[in-house]
Design a protein around this motif. Structure first.
Motif, PDB file in Angstrom:
ATOM      1  N   ASP A   8      80.617  -6.339 -46.551  1.00  0.00           N
ATOM      2  CA  ASP A   8      81.118  -7.482 -45.788  1.00  0.00           C
ATOM      3  C   ASP A   8      81.887  -8.394 -46.744  1.00  0.00           C
ATOM      4  O   ASP A   8      81.297  -9.000 -47.648  1.00  0.00           O
ATOM      5  N   PHE A   9      83.203  -8.445 -46.566  1.00  0.00           N
ATOM      6  CA  PHE A   9      84.059  -9.281 -47.419  1.00  0.00           C
ATOM      7  C   PHE A   9      84.310 -10.612 -46.712  1.00  0.00           C
ATOM      8  O   PHE A   9      84.621 -10.629 -45.520  1.00  0.00           O
ATOM      9  N   VAL A  10      84.178 -11.693 -47.472  1.00  0.00           N
ATOM     10  CA  VAL A  10      84.443 -13.019 -46.914  1.00  0.00           C
ATOM     11  C   VAL A  10      85.556 -13.666 -47.731  1.00  0.00           C
ATOM     12  O   VAL A  10      85.461 -13.751 -48.969  1.00  0.00           O
ATOM     13  N   ILE A  11      86.617 -14.087 -47.046  1.00  0.00           N
ATOM     14  CA  ILE A  11      87.766 -14.701 -47.730  1.00  0.00           C
ATOM     15  C   ILE A  11      87.778 -16.188 -47.396  1.00  0.00           C
ATOM     16  O   ILE A  11      87.778 -16.565 -46.222  1.00  0.00           O
ATOM     17  N   LEU A  12      87.805 -17.014 -48.437  1.00  0.00           N
ATOM     18  CA  LEU A  12      87.889 -18.466 -48.226  1.00  0.00           C
ATOM     19  C   LEU A  12      89.339 -18.886 -48.436  1.00  0.00           C
ATOM     20  O   LEU A  12      89.840 -18.864 -49.567  1.00  0.00           O
ATOM     21  N   GLY A  13      90.022 -19.227 -47.336  1.00  0.00           N
ATOM     22  CA  GLY A  13      91.402 -19.697 -47.449  1.00  0.00           C
ATOM     23  C   GLY A  13      92.350 -18.865 -46.615  1.00  0.00           C
ATOM     24  O   GLY A  13      92.309 -17.628 -46.685  1.00  0.00           O
ATOM     25  N   GLY A  14      93.199 -19.536 -45.832  1.00  0.00           N
ATOM     26  CA  GLY A  14      94.138 -18.849 -44.955  1.00  0.00           C
ATOM     27  C   GLY A  14      95.581 -19.190 -45.279  1.00  0.00           C
ATOM     28  O   GLY A  14      96.414 -19.329 -44.386  1.00  0.00           O
ATOM     29  N   GLY A  15      95.890 -19.313 -46.580  1.00  0.00           N
ATOM     30  CA  GLY A  15      97.293 -19.401 -46.995  1.00  0.00           C
ATOM     31  C   GLY A  15      97.838 -17.982 -47.109  1.00  0.00           C
ATOM     32  O   GLY A  15      97.182 -17.009 -46.702  1.00  0.00           O
ATOM     33  N   GLY A 212      77.911 -12.690 -46.993  1.00  0.00           N
ATOM     34  CA  GLY A 212      78.726 -11.507 -47.272  1.00  0.00           C
ATOM     35  C   GLY A 212      78.254 -10.832 -48.547  1.00  0.00           C
ATOM     36  O   GLY A 212      77.360 -11.332 -49.251  1.00  0.00           O
ATOM     37  N   ASN A 213      78.858  -9.654 -48.827  1.00  0.00           N
ATOM     38  CA  ASN A 213      78.538  -8.957 -50.081  1.00  0.00           C
ATOM     39  C   ASN A 213      79.535  -9.318 -51.178  1.00  0.00           C
ATOM     40  O   ASN A 213      79.218  -9.247 -52.363  1.00  0.00           O
ATOM     41  N   PHE A 214      80.766  -9.631 -50.740  1.00  0.00           N
ATOM     42  CA  PHE A 214      81.811  -9.908 -51.731  1.00  0.00           C
ATOM     43  C   PHE A 214      82.696 -11.027 -51.190  1.00  0.00           C
ATOM     44  O   PHE A 214      83.032 -11.049 -50.008  1.00  0.00           O
ATOM     45  N   PHE A 215      83.093 -11.958 -52.101  1.00  0.00           N
ATOM     46  CA  PHE A 215      83.822 -13.166 -51.663  1.00  0.00           C
ATOM     47  C   PHE A 215      85.168 -13.266 -52.387  1.00  0.00           C
ATOM     48  O   PHE A 215      85.243 -12.973 -53.587  1.00  0.00           O
ATOM     49  N   LEU A 216      86.172 -13.676 -51.650  1.00  0.00           N
ATOM     50  CA  LEU A 216      87.488 -13.892 -52.269  1.00  0.00           C
ATOM     51  C   LEU A 216      87.830 -15.364 -52.183  1.00  0.00           C
ATOM     52  O   LEU A 216      87.797 -15.955 -51.094  1.00  0.00           O
ATOM     53  N   ASP A 217      88.130 -15.942 -53.333  1.00  0.00           N
ATOM     54  CA  ASP A 217      88.507 -17.350 -53.383  1.00  0.00           C
ATOM     55  C   ASP A 217      90.028 -17.444 -53.232  1.00  0.00           C
ATOM     56  O   ASP A 217      90.773 -17.171 -54.178  1.00  0.00           O
ATOM     57  N   CYS A 218      90.476 -17.787 -52.046  1.00  0.00           N
ATOM     58  CA  CYS A 218      91.906 -17.972 -51.776  1.00  0.00           C
ATOM     59  C   CYS A 218      92.116 -19.412 -51.327  1.00  0.00           C
ATOM     60  O   CYS A 218      92.907 -19.694 -50.420  1.00  0.00           O
ATOM     61  N   SER A 219      91.365 -20.331 -51.956  1.00  0.00           N
ATOM     62  CA  SER A 219      91.376 -21.728 -51.497  1.00  0.00           C
ATOM     63  C   SER A 219      92.442 -22.561 -52.193  1.00  0.00           C
ATOM     64  O   SER A 219      92.379 -23.789 -52.180  1.00  0.00           O
ATOM     65  N   GLY A 220      93.450 -21.909 -52.802  1.00  0.00           N
ATOM     66  CA  GLY A 220      94.567 -22.650 -53.382  1.00  0.00           C
ATOM     67  C   GLY A 220      94.166 -23.371 -54.669  1.00  0.00           C
ATOM     68  O   GLY A 220      93.188 -23.003 -55.339  1.00  0.00           O
ATOM     69  N   PHE A 221      94.921 -24.422 -55.009  1.00  0.00           N
ATOM     70  CA  PHE A 221      94.660 -25.132 -56.266  1.00  0.00           C
ATOM     71  C   PHE A 221      93.247 -25.730 -56.309  1.00  0.00           C
ATOM     72  O   PHE A 221      92.727 -26.025 -57.375  1.00  0.00           O
ATOM     73  N   ARG A 222      92.601 -25.890 -55.141  1.00  0.00           N
ATOM     74  CA  ARG A 222      91.233 -26.440 -55.146  1.00  0.00           C
ATOM     75  C   ARG A 222      90.241 -25.481 -55.803  1.00  0.00           C
ATOM     76  O   ARG A 222      89.228 -25.920 -56.341  1.00  0.00           O
ATOM     77  N   ALA A 223      90.498 -24.183 -55.699  1.00  0.00           N
ATOM     78  CA  ALA A 223      89.640 -23.145 -56.300  1.00  0.00           C
ATOM     79  C   ALA A 223      88.156 -23.432 -56.071  1.00  0.00           C
ATOM     80  O   ALA A 223      87.372 -23.541 -57.020  1.00  0.00           O
ATOM     81  N   ILE A 224      87.784 -23.515 -54.805  1.00  0.00           N
ATOM     82  CA  ILE A 224      86.432 -23.962 -54.438  1.00  0.00           C
ATOM     83  C   ILE A 224      85.334 -23.099 -55.078  1.00  0.00           C
ATOM     84  O   ILE A 224      84.323 -23.615 -55.557  1.00  0.00           O
ATOM     85  N   LEU A 225      85.546 -21.783 -55.113  1.00  0.00           N
ATOM     86  CA  LEU A 225      84.484 -20.925 -55.676  1.00  0.00           C
ATOM     87  C   LEU A 225      84.575 -20.835 -57.194  1.00  0.00           C
ATOM     88  O   LEU A 225      83.568 -20.943 -57.893  1.00  0.00           O
ATOM     89  N   PHE A 226      85.761 -20.642 -57.717  1.00  0.00           N
ATOM     90  CA  PHE A 226      85.875 -20.378 -59.156  1.00  0.00           C
ATOM     91  C   PHE A 226      85.780 -21.659 -59.987  1.00  0.00           C
ATOM     92  O   PHE A 226      85.165 -21.682 -61.041  1.00  0.00           O
ATOM     93  N   ASN A 227      86.407 -22.716 -59.497  1.00  0.00           N
ATOM     94  CA  ASN A 227      86.354 -23.985 -60.208  1.00  0.00           C
ATOM     95  C   ASN A 227      85.017 -24.663 -59.962  1.00  0.00           C
ATOM     96  O   ASN A 227      84.460 -25.310 -60.845  1.00  0.00           O
ATOM     97  N   GLY A 228      84.529 -24.495 -58.717  1.00  0.00           N
ATOM     98  CA  GLY A 228      83.295 -25.168 -58.317  1.00  0.00           C
ATOM     99  C   GLY A 228      82.090 -24.309 -58.611  1.00  0.00           C
ATOM    100  O   GLY A 228      81.576 -24.289 -59.745  1.00  0.00           O
ATOM    101  N   ALA A 229      81.655 -23.527 -57.623  1.00  0.00           N
ATOM    102  CA  ALA A 229      80.382 -22.813 -57.707  1.00  0.00           C
ATOM    103  C   ALA A 229      80.256 -21.943 -58.968  1.00  0.00           C
ATOM    104  O   ALA A 229      79.246 -22.009 -59.682  1.00  0.00           O
ATOM    105  N   LEU A 230      81.248 -21.149 -59.254  1.00  0.00           N
ATOM    106  CA  LEU A 230      81.107 -20.191 -60.375  1.00  0.00           C
ATOM    107  C   LEU A 230      81.436 -20.821 -61.722  1.00  0.00           C
ATOM    108  O   LEU A 230      81.126 -20.245 -62.769  1.00  0.00           O
ATOM    109  N   ASP A 231      82.087 -21.958 -61.694  1.00  0.00           N
ATOM    110  CA  ASP A 231      82.433 -22.682 -62.918  1.00  0.00           C
ATOM    111  C   ASP A 231      83.147 -21.783 -63.925  1.00  0.00           C
ATOM    112  O   ASP A 231      82.845 -21.787 -65.123  1.00  0.00           O
TER     113      ASP A 231
END
Ligand SMILES: Cc1cc2nc3c(=O)[nH]c(=O)nc-3n(C[C@H](O)[C@H](O)[C@H](O)COP(=O)(O)OP(=O)(O)OC[C@H]3O[C@@H](n4cnc5c(N)ncnc54)[C@H](O)[C@@H]3O)c2cc1C
Length: 507
Positions: A8-15, A212-231
């Protein structure tokens, strides 16, 4: 036994990045039980710029089985032969040059171009301007489309210009209607982590939980997962690339009877402006360094350049230039602006989106849907960013533009010593009369930009000895008759249609 692809892939961001990733993943794995869910916040919206592509976009649509007649008219799209650069060099005869996308027909002329540039680098008076050697330069100059008729056996390589909002909407429809992608609207406010540090679920403002099992951070310059949660650390390129801002303004095309088939990149006092021709309008934007000019002065300069006075609304953007250290971290992948951004001079952002997702698909499958190949994937993606960055940096390093009074931008770029070892090697080879094609091959960087691209850039700015040091070619030089090459290209170009006419087949 469950297919390991049934994730189950979950994508954050619809750009554009989110919908491109959704299409590629669903296209690849939905038949094996994978699900793809995309969540986006309409309230936050998309960046809505990014309207020029490389040929990778053609490969993307081909892979999805979507014909040009389906998507191009829906997205106001036009053909792109390449990019022309104006005003980056003040050397007479080199005020502009064209950067073509490499294509098979170049085999007829590239060796002569390489030969002449090397002869000129060693002080011989031979013609070495790239525009005289490649068909796309001629197609662009004469506003022709890069679509070869059946009887002409060489396909040019080309990209597109398009409306960013319309491409996003087109891909969203395709993903949800044809590829079974689930679309949720909502604002993600929290990220739930598993004990091993993986992401378990996204939590929205209304407390919905999207697991989900796998997540894609497509949240733009905000980088919600990589900048935030995953640091995940962000590695800025500000030492190499000064531009950090843009001011954007669409206009109606000045001359409606003409439809250019190239992007124009014109140097201004503290950066450059793009001119991207769509069927319905022109996209324009001034990309600049806020350390050298402020937003108000940049907007004023853009308005002056476009000749629009006070009419029309300008939009100001900040750019986060650099890349995340690892694009694949835990069970998440950063794609698009959350992953990184090189300024848009070579229009490479969507190229990297597509290349990253495709490489991820390959690595994840090769590792039987485990992170087995994560480290080598991350190393490859990092090298890709750096390879493309070096090519862009080179544009600034070898510029020959005079600075406007009180703005030390172009001279500062020339003086910038923050160059990678690869770029230093390229420049050393060029300046010492070396075999640059061999050097690019030795460095392994030709997969990012080909020898034709590097030679075009360096020759296009007139990076040659001063005129006083140029002497007539002696007997040791093979004289390539450039007028003969021109005749060959002219005859090739007769096979191609006018750009507007070529697009009219979609009406
Ligand atoms: C000045 C400029 C010029 C450019 N020119 C080019 C070009 O010529 N060619 C090219 O290839 N690229 C170009 N780019 C890059 C291009 O614009 C982007 O790569 C492309 O638009 C993809 O953006 P994105 O999808 O990553 O981000 P965005 O379009 O910003 O989308 C982010 C998405 O995440 C969602 N989101 C964010 N936070 C949340 C949250 N908390 N909850 C729910 N949803 C959330 C938003 O709603 C949105 O849907 C340019 C960029 C800039 C800045």
């Amino acid at each position: 036994m469950t297919d390991p692809a049934a994730k189950d892939f979950v994508i954050l961001g619809g750009g554009t990045a989110g919908w491109m990733a959704a299409c590629l993943l669903a296209n690849q794995w939905r038949g094996r039980g994978a699900t793809v869910t995309l969540i986006e916040s309409k309230e936050i919206g998309i960046i809505g710029v990014g309207e020029g592509s490389t040929p990778q976009l053609k490969a993307f649509f081909d892979r999805l089985g979507i014909a040009e007649r389906e998507w191009m008219p829906a997205c106001d799209a036009t053909y792109k032969n390449g990019i022309s650069f104006h005003g980056w060099s003040n050397r007479p005869g080199y005020e502009s040059y064209f950067h073509p996308f490499p294509a098979p027909i170049d085999n007829h002329t590239a060796a002569k171009f390489f030969y002449n540039t090397r002869a000129r680098r060693t002080g011989r008076d031979v013609d070495a301007h790239p525009d005289r050697f490649f068909l796309p330069a001629l197609l662009a100059a004469t506003e022709k489309a890069p679509i070869a008729p059946e009887h002409f056996p060489f396909e040019p390589t080309y990209g597109y210009h398009f409306d960013a909002h319309k491409v996003g909407a087109f891909l969203a429809d395709h993903a949800t209607e044809n590829l079974g992608v689930r679309h949720i609207e909502g604002r993600v406010e929290n990220v739930e982590r598993a004990d091993n540090g993986d992401i378990a679920a996204l939590i929205t403002e209304d407390r919905s939980r999207i697991a989900g099992n796998f997540f894609l951070d497509c949240s733009g310059f905000r980088a919600i997962l990589f900048n935030g949660a995953l640091d995940e650390p962000f590695l800025p390129f500000s030492d190499n690339l000064f531009n950090d801002s843009a001011v954007v303004m669409p206009t109606t095309r000045a001359d409606q009877t003409r439809l250019p088939s190239q992007t124009k990149a014109t140097a201004l006092s503290a950066g450059w402006v793009w001119d991207i021709p769509l069927t319905t309008r022109s996209g324009n934007g001034y990309v600049y360094s806020s350390s050298h000019i402020d937003a108000e002065a940049a907007e004023c300069e853009l308005r002056q350049h476009l000749g629009v006075g006070d009419t029309g609304e300008a939009r100001h953007l900040k750019m986060r230039v650099g890349r995340v250290r690892n694009s694949w971290s835990h069970n998440a992948l950063a794609i698009g602006l959350s992953q990184g951004f090189l300024e848009p001079l070579e229009a490479t952002a969507l190229h990297i989106v597509i290349a990253t997702v495709e490489q991820f698909i390959g690595s994840f499958e090769a590792g039987d849907f485990t992170p087995e190949h994560r480290d080598s994937f991350n190393a490859d993606i990092a090298a890709r960013y750096e390879g493309i960055r070096d090519y862009i940096v080179c544009h600034y390093k070898v510029n020959r533009r005079e600075d406007a009074a009180g703005i030390d931008y172009w001279a500062a770029n020339r003086a910038n010593q923050n160059l990678s070892d690869d770029l230093k090697s390229v420049l050393t080879s060029w300046y010492t009369g070396g075999d640059l094609t061999a050097e690019i091959s030795r460095l392994g960087i030709g997969k990012y930009y080909s020898a034709i691209s590097w030679h075009s850039l360096l020759a296009g700015y007139g990076t040659f000895p001063d005129d006083a040091k140029i002497t007539p070619p002696g007997d040791d030089i093979v004289i390539h008759d450039v007028s003969e090459i021109q005749r060959f290209l002219d005859r090739c170009a007769l096979n191609f249609d006018d750009h507007a006419q070529a697009l009219s087949v979609f009406d």
